[in-house]
Design an enzyme around this catalytic site. Structure first.
Site: not given
Ligand code: ACO
Length: 433
Positions: A270, A309, A365
């Site tokens: 978060h 996101h 972020d």
């Molecule tokens: N880099 C590469 N691939 C990604 C990323 C990423 N940052 N984020 C998602 N994906 C891909 C996943 O591998 C998945 O691919 P697939 O369908 O081929 O298996 C697809 O996109 C969906 O990913 P999920 O994890 O199911 O998406 P979710 O909505 O659950 O996750 C999250 C969102 C946690 C923010 C994710 O995008 C992530 O981990 N990002 C990096 C961490 C980050 O920046 N967090 C800050 C969020 S903003 C905040 O909280 C204030």
């Protein structure tokens, strides 16, 4: 048959039910009537992580993740970022309307009048270990404030609630600054109500030990931090806001509820993501290594931190604003190789098929850590800055919860998957030594 209904046929019994649809949703409690017999509890929904469950009706923040839209009380975030201040935005979030000039003067003065904390708070904070994480100190100290303000238990008394809102907005930066100074081994610096909200906070961080003159922040940096506070002030039902509402629903006082929300924000999923972005940019080391890094992300070796996101499937509107602010900050602080790497990462990723098809865009972020680092904040302070700003949103959501006649103590159901009833086994019959 009315249009705004859902017909559900239970194939176990062949019975059909009509359930009302309002605001694009059905009421989970309407499913309870769906039973196989008199002894059946009734149908529930199973939704770990609240992926598709609205827990409240809220008039505070609107997000359209597909379009990349964020509005506080109807006002687009871009307009607030350009024309408002954090203190004014906090008023808007909590009371629903922009203040008049007089209301803003009074609001600002009331918050400033509550900057100081009881002297015992300093003694309390002195007890933390020298290397205590400032976020851990913030969680505990905000919770401890509940013991100083026992009138805060009168949560249904509007003037009392108002008083606690002033106190929390006023004292969060002071406790945050004390946590920072404790972790640096510096004496605590008293707040200065003559300075702006953010100016006072920066002054408490930067004040030189023994100096008589106040530490006056650079106006560009002060404005940039104010802007970041506006962007982080609320984001509807995120993890920490859900914690605020959940604890608030038991009628705990707002200091305890804000402590719980701050604890939720402490988690790396978060409030800690911008720290991860900074680590990633440092790992990449130079613009030339960006392409290789992207290949490794696409090969599934790691995620591109600061991208993607749960809600936004478009450019996070806050990231666009922060990206611009990063340039003005770096004009004051000097260029940052990390920003150059970030810009190159964004350029390559946004043109890449993997990121396009996965709808992965920079989130809030991606750039905020670069700005905070350029301003001289240690990474441990990043979530603390987030918590100061989000306090405005938490309080707005808490007040909305308390005034919402439909709300009760938050208490989810569960699907029990443990053992059926069994008899207690005496120690001598359990085996082992
Ligand atoms: N880099 C590469 N691939 C990604 C990323 C990423 N940052 N984020 C998602 N994906 C891909 C996943 O591998 C998945 O691919 P697939 O369908 O081929 O298996 C697809 O996109 C969906 O990913 P999920 O994890 O199911 O998406 P979710 O909505 O659950 O996750 C999250 C969102 C946690 C923010 C994710 O995008 C992530 O981990 N990002 C990096 C961490 C980050 O920046 N967090 C800050 C969020 S903003 C905040 O909280 C204030």
């Amino acid at each position: 048959m009315p249009k705004d209904t859902l017909s559900i046929t239970d194939n176990r019994t062949g019975t059909t039910y009509e359930v009302a649809i309002a605001n694009g949703s059905i009421r989970a409690m309407d499913l309870r009537q769906i039973k196989t017999g008199a002894d059946d509890f009734g149908l529930m929904t199973y939704d770990p992580a609240f992926m598709n469950t609205a827990s409240c009706r809220s008039a505070i923040t609107f997000i359209d993740g597909d379009q990349g839209i964020l509005r506080y009380r109807g006002y687009p975030i871009e307009q607030l970022a350009e024309r408002s201040t954090f203190v004014e935005t906090a008023y808007l979030l909590i009371y629903g309307e922009l203040p008049t000039a007089e209301q803003l003067r009074d609001w600002t003065a009331q918050i400033a009048a509550h900057y100081t904390v009881h002297e015992n708070v300093k003694k309390f904070m002195d007890g933390f270990h020298y290397d205590a994480h400032p976020m851990g100190m913030l969680v505990s100290t905000v919770g401890a404030l509940s013991t100083f303000y026992q009138d805060s238990k009168s949560i249904f008394d509007q003037p009392s609630r108002q008083h606690q809102i002033y106190r929390l907005l006023g004292k969060m930066p002071t406790v945050a600054a004390y946590a920072y100074r404790h972790s640096r081994g510096l004496p605590y610096a008293y707040p200065d109500p003559a300075l702006s909200y953010v100016g006072n906070f920066i002054s408490m961080l930067g004040q030189r030990a023994g100096a008589c003159e106040p530490y006056l922040p650079n106006p560009v940096l002060e404005r940039a931090l104010d802007l970041l506070f506006i962007l982080h002030a609320d984001h509807e039902q995120n993890c920490s806001t859900n914690a605020m509402r959940s604890v608030g629903s038991s009628h705990a006082d707002p200091f305890c509820a804000v402590a719980a929300a701050t604890a939720a924000l402490y988690g790396p999923l978060h409030g800690g993501a911008n720290e991860e972005v900074l680590k990633m940019l440092r790992d990449i080391q130079s613009k030339e290594r960006v392409s290789d890094y992207i290949k490794r992300v696409k090969a599934g070796e790691m995620r591109l931190m600061g991208f993607g996101h749960r809600v936004y499937k478009n450019y996070d509107p806050r990231a666009r604003i922060i990206r611009q602010a990063a340039h003005s900050v770096l004009e004051v602080t000097g260029s940052s190789p990390l920003l150059d790497i970030a810009l190159e990462l964004e350029r390559i990723a946004l043109a890449d098929d993997y990121f396009i098809t996965h709808k992965l865009y920079p989130n809030v972020d991606f750039y905020s850590g670069v700005i905070y680092q350029a301003m001289g904040f240690p990474v441990t302070m990043f979530p603390v800055l987030f918590a100061i700003a989000r306090t405005a949103g938490w309080l707005a959501q808490w007040q909305e919860l308390l005034l919402d006649k439909e709300q009760k103590i938050a208490r989810p159901r569960q699907i029990y998957v443990g053992p059926a009833e069994r008899a207690y086994v005496p120690m001598e019959k359990r085996g082992g030594v």
